[in-house]
Motif scaffolding. Structure first.
Motif, PDB file in Angstrom:
ATOM      1  N   HIS A  39       0.836  -1.204   0.000  1.00  0.00           N
ATOM      2  CA  HIS A  39       0.000   0.000   0.000  1.00  0.00           C
ATOM      3  C   HIS A  39       0.871   1.254   0.000  1.00  0.00           C
ATOM      4  O   HIS A  39       0.600   2.223  -0.719  1.00  0.00           O
ATOM      5  N   GLY A  40       1.921   1.240   0.823  1.00  0.00           N
ATOM      6  CA  GLY A  40       2.796   2.398   0.905  1.00  0.00           C
ATOM      7  C   GLY A  40       3.601   2.660  -0.356  1.00  0.00           C
ATOM      8  O   GLY A  40       4.090   3.771  -0.559  1.00  0.00           O
ATOM      9  N   GLN A  41       3.741   1.650  -1.204  1.00  0.00           N
ATOM     10  CA  GLN A  41       4.486   1.820  -2.456  1.00  0.00           C
ATOM     11  C   GLN A  41       3.694   2.591  -3.505  1.00  0.00           C
ATOM     12  O   GLN A  41       4.281   3.192  -4.404  1.00  0.00           O
ATOM     13  N   VAL A  42       2.359   2.575  -3.396  1.00  0.00           N
ATOM     14  CA  VAL A  42       1.557   3.126  -4.490  1.00  0.00           C
ATOM     15  C   VAL A  42       0.648   4.283  -4.088  1.00  0.00           C
ATOM     16  O   VAL A  42       0.194   5.028  -4.958  1.00  0.00           O
ATOM     17  N   GLU A  43       0.372   4.444  -2.794  1.00  0.00           N
ATOM     18  CA  GLU A  43      -0.588   5.458  -2.375  1.00  0.00           C
ATOM     19  C   GLU A  43       0.093   6.781  -2.040  1.00  0.00           C
ATOM     20  O   GLU A  43       1.256   6.825  -1.636  1.00  0.00           O
ATOM     21  N   ASP A  44      -0.660   7.863  -2.181  1.00  0.00           N
ATOM     22  CA  ASP A  44      -0.186   9.207  -1.830  1.00  0.00           C
ATOM     23  C   ASP A  44      -0.417   9.408  -0.336  1.00  0.00           C
ATOM     24  O   ASP A  44      -1.538   9.706   0.091  1.00  0.00           O
ATOM     25  N   LEU A  45       0.617   9.228   0.460  1.00  0.00           N
ATOM     26  CA  LEU A  45       0.510   9.301   1.910  1.00  0.00           C
ATOM     27  C   LEU A  45       1.267  10.510   2.449  1.00  0.00           C
ATOM     28  O   LEU A  45       2.308  10.886   1.913  1.00  0.00           O
ATOM     29  N   ARG A 156      -9.808  18.333   7.637  1.00  0.00           N
ATOM     30  CA  ARG A 156      -8.854  17.615   6.789  1.00  0.00           C
ATOM     31  C   ARG A 156      -8.564  18.399   5.517  1.00  0.00           C
ATOM     32  O   ARG A 156      -7.420  18.510   5.079  1.00  0.00           O
ATOM     33  N   LEU A 157      -9.621  18.952   4.915  1.00  0.00           N
ATOM     34  CA  LEU A 157      -9.436  19.704   3.671  1.00  0.00           C
ATOM     35  C   LEU A 157      -8.545  20.925   3.895  1.00  0.00           C
ATOM     36  O   LEU A 157      -7.553  21.124   3.184  1.00  0.00           O
ATOM     37  N   LEU A 158      -8.874  21.737   4.896  1.00  0.00           N
ATOM     38  CA  LEU A 158      -8.063  22.920   5.159  1.00  0.00           C
ATOM     39  C   LEU A 158      -6.663  22.541   5.626  1.00  0.00           C
ATOM     40  O   LEU A 158      -5.684  23.211   5.297  1.00  0.00           O
ATOM     41  N   GLY A 159      -6.575  21.441   6.393  1.00  0.00           N
ATOM     42  CA  GLY A 159      -5.263  20.993   6.861  1.00  0.00           C
ATOM     43  C   GLY A 159      -4.347  20.617   5.717  1.00  0.00           C
ATOM     44  O   GLY A 159      -3.156  20.956   5.715  1.00  0.00           O
ATOM     45  N   TYR A 160      -4.898  19.924   4.721  1.00  0.00           N
ATOM     46  CA  TYR A 160      -4.073  19.543   3.582  1.00  0.00           C
ATOM     47  C   TYR A 160      -3.671  20.780   2.780  1.00  0.00           C
ATOM     48  O   TYR A 160      -2.518  20.916   2.356  1.00  0.00           O
ATOM     49  N   PHE A 161      -4.611  21.692   2.594  1.00  0.00           N
ATOM     50  CA  PHE A 161      -4.302  22.917   1.859  1.00  0.00           C
ATOM     51  C   PHE A 161      -3.198  23.730   2.548  1.00  0.00           C
ATOM     52  O   PHE A 161      -2.268  24.197   1.897  1.00  0.00           O
ATOM     53  N   LEU A 174      -6.834  15.602  -3.712  1.00  0.00           N
ATOM     54  CA  LEU A 174      -7.470  16.249  -2.566  1.00  0.00           C
ATOM     55  C   LEU A 174      -8.514  15.330  -1.939  1.00  0.00           C
ATOM     56  O   LEU A 174      -8.576  15.183  -0.712  1.00  0.00           O
ATOM     57  N   GLY A 175      -9.319  14.688  -2.784  1.00  0.00           N
ATOM     58  CA  GLY A 175     -10.360  13.802  -2.273  1.00  0.00           C
ATOM     59  C   GLY A 175      -9.807  12.653  -1.468  1.00  0.00           C
ATOM     60  O   GLY A 175     -10.380  12.260  -0.440  1.00  0.00           O
ATOM     61  N   GLU A 176      -8.677  12.100  -1.899  1.00  0.00           N
ATOM     62  CA  GLU A 176      -8.077  10.967  -1.194  1.00  0.00           C
ATOM     63  C   GLU A 176      -7.573  11.350   0.191  1.00  0.00           C
ATOM     64  O   GLU A 176      -7.478  10.498   1.079  1.00  0.00           O
ATOM     65  N   HIS A 177      -7.254  12.623   0.390  1.00  0.00           N
ATOM     66  CA  HIS A 177      -6.746  13.071   1.685  1.00  0.00           C
ATOM     67  C   HIS A 177      -7.850  13.630   2.581  1.00  0.00           C
ATOM     68  O   HIS A 177      -7.576  14.014   3.721  1.00  0.00           O
ATOM     69  N   VAL A 178      -9.076  13.661   2.074  1.00  0.00           N
ATOM     70  CA  VAL A 178     -10.184  14.230   2.843  1.00  0.00           C
ATOM     71  C   VAL A 178     -11.206  13.167   3.254  1.00  0.00           C
ATOM     72  O   VAL A 178     -11.678  13.164   4.383  1.00  0.00           O
TER      73      VAL A 178
END
Length: 220
Positions: A39-45, A156-161, A174-178
């Motif tokens: 999972h860690g090889q392919v996902e945006d973490l 989460r949205l504002l935190g990522y921004f 953005l959606g994946e991190h929210v």
């Protein structure tokens, strides 16, 4: 912000996941080392929390494989081992921080936030974009000095921004991190969420970049 939690102690994982979600993270949890590594090889973490004694593939091997493949997100190691040479092995494998069990859950959250903050180039625990400020340690947003009341998804949205100020962020990223799971880029869920956040900000901090996504930027 999306993180990975690799922990095979079911009771501990069951306690940590809601704690991390409440702190504003989307959590991908794994009890098996091989599944976590893949999972860690392919996902945006944004970060990973990895127990060393995992079945299938141990934590040191997971970190070594990630680093060998160019995965640079920060890794916080969890382990019951407290000996110095075990800690040294973790850092040599590419870990960024180390927490020995048992630990205080709040300390885990603070260390994780600090790792993410530093990995995105921020030295101060207070991130700023114009009148918008995030106190990373407290996990609290303020606007013009007054605290913002935000839902977990809005946070989460504002935190990522605010960790990526002046960076154009696409819909899928953005959606994946929210959203917790199963985000559909073709749905309007993200647009609805963005609309709610923009109304709470009441100023033009989140700009639409046509055909590319959005960016958080201070007003001119």
């Amino acid at each position: 912000m999306r993180i990975l939690l690799a922990e095979d102690d079911h009771d501990l994982a069951q306690r940590l996941q809601p704690l991390l979600e409440q702190a504003g993270f989307v959590v991908d949890a794994f009890a098996d080392g091989r599944a976590a590594e893949e999972h860690g090889q392919v996902e945006d973490l944004q970060a990973a929390i990895v127990d060393l004694g995992l079945p299938g593939l141990d934590g040191l091997s997971i970190i070594e494989r990630w680093r060998a493949n160019g995965r640079t997100f920060p890794v916080l190691v969890l382990t019951a081992r407290g000996r110095w040479h075990d800690k040294l092995a973790g850092f040599d494998a590419g870990a960024d921080d180390y927490l020995t069990k048992p630990f205080q859950p709040d300390e885990l959250v603070l260390r994780l936030r600090a790792l993410i903050r530093r990995s995105t180039g921020h030295a101060s625990p207070r991130l700023q974009c114009g009148p918008l400020q995030l106190d990373v340690n407290a996990g609290r947003f303020s606007l013009h000095g007054s605290e913002l009341a935000l839902s977990p998804q809005e946070f989460r949205l504002l935190g990522y921004f605010i960790h990526h100020v002046d960076t154009v962020i696409g819909r899928e990223r953005l959606g994946e991190h929210v959203f917790d799971s199963g985000f559909d880029p073709d749905s309007n869920a993200l647009d609805v969420l963005l609309g709610r956040v923009r109304r709470k900000l009441d100023i033009d901090l989140i700009q639409t970049v046509r055909g590319q996504g959005w960016r958080l930027t201070a007003p001119a």
